[in-house]
Structure formats: structure tokens, C-alpha cells
Design a protein around this motif. Structure first.
Motif, mmCIF file in Angstrom:
data_model
loop_
_atom_site.group_PDB
_atom_site.id
_atom_site.type_symbol
_atom_site.label_atom_id
_atom_site.label_comp_id
_atom_site.label_asym_id
_atom_site.label_seq_id
_atom_site.Cartn_x
_atom_site.Cartn_y
_atom_site.Cartn_z
ATOM 1 N N TYR A 33 38.753 34.737 39.527
ATOM 2 C CA TYR A 33 38.593 35.077 40.938
ATOM 3 C C TYR A 33 37.238 34.580 41.420
ATOM 4 N N ARG A 56 33.356 41.870 47.824
ATOM 5 C CA ARG A 56 34.601 41.244 47.397
ATOM 6 C C ARG A 56 34.993 41.695 45.997
ATOM 7 N N TYR A 57 34.016 41.867 45.119
ATOM 8 C CA TYR A 57 34.294 42.358 43.768
ATOM 9 C C TYR A 57 34.878 43.765 43.838
ATOM 10 N N LYS A 58 34.263 44.615 44.634
ATOM 11 C CA LYS A 58 34.743 45.991 44.776
ATOM 12 C C LYS A 58 36.169 46.020 45.323
ATOM 13 N N GLN A 59 36.445 45.200 46.341
ATOM 14 C CA GLN A 59 37.798 45.131 46.898
ATOM 15 C C GLN A 59 38.794 44.641 45.858
ATOM 16 N N LEU A 60 38.406 43.656 45.077
ATOM 17 C CA LEU A 60 39.287 43.115 44.046
ATOM 18 C C LEU A 60 39.624 44.157 43.006
ATOM 19 N N GLU A 62 39.637 47.366 43.357
ATOM 20 C CA GLU A 62 40.524 48.358 43.986
ATOM 21 C C GLU A 62 41.947 47.830 44.102
ATOM 22 N N GLU A 63 42.116 46.555 44.456
ATOM 23 C CA GLU A 63 43.450 45.972 44.587
ATOM 24 C C GLU A 63 44.172 45.885 43.248
ATOM 25 N N LEU A 64 43.441 45.635 42.184
ATOM 26 C CA LEU A 64 44.055 45.455 40.876
ATOM 27 C C LEU A 64 44.394 46.773 40.187
ATOM 28 N N ARG A 65 43.965 47.891 40.719
ATOM 29 C CA ARG A 65 44.298 49.197 40.139
ATOM 30 C C ARG A 65 45.699 49.583 40.430
#
Length: 65
Positions: A33, A56-60, A62-65
């Protein structure tokens, strides 16, 4: 770049046009990513560039959980 998140790395590129950075993470799942890429304008990395990659790392994550 642990200041952004666990497993975050950067690639540094220099050429005739200047210095460039690519901030990425490859330890989440089976993909790479790219969080942010930019041209450096000074010796220090701009705080906004680091903050953007961190968001962006934090959002990623969260999305992958």
C-alpha cells in the motif's frame, strides 16, 4: 518510519529533477500500500506530508479490520 505506523517504510530517490519519497507499508495482508509520494523541497520532510501518510495508514488499518 514507525512515527507513521508499524511496518511503514520509505523509498528515497534522487535524480536530476530533485529528491522524491515514497512512503509505503507492505506488512498488511498480501499487498503493498502506497500511503504517499512526493517531491522534497527542503532537507526536512514537511510535517503535512508525514501527517497525511499517518492519516492514510490509520484509515487503511481500520478498513482492513
Amino acid at each position: 518510519m514507525n512515527s507513521i505506523g508499524a511496518g511503514v517504510r520509505e523509498i528515497r530517490v534522487r535524480d536530476a529533477d530533485g529528491a522524491f519519497r515514497i512512503i509505503y507499508v507492505a506488512k498488511l495482508g498480501d499487498a503493498i500500500y502506497v500511503l504517499h509520494c512526493f517531491q522534497k523541497k527542503s532537507q526536512r520532510t514537511n510535517k503535512e506530508d508525514i501527517a497525511l501518510a499517518a492519516r492514510r495508514y490509520k484509515q487503511l488499518v481500520e478498513e482492513l479490520r
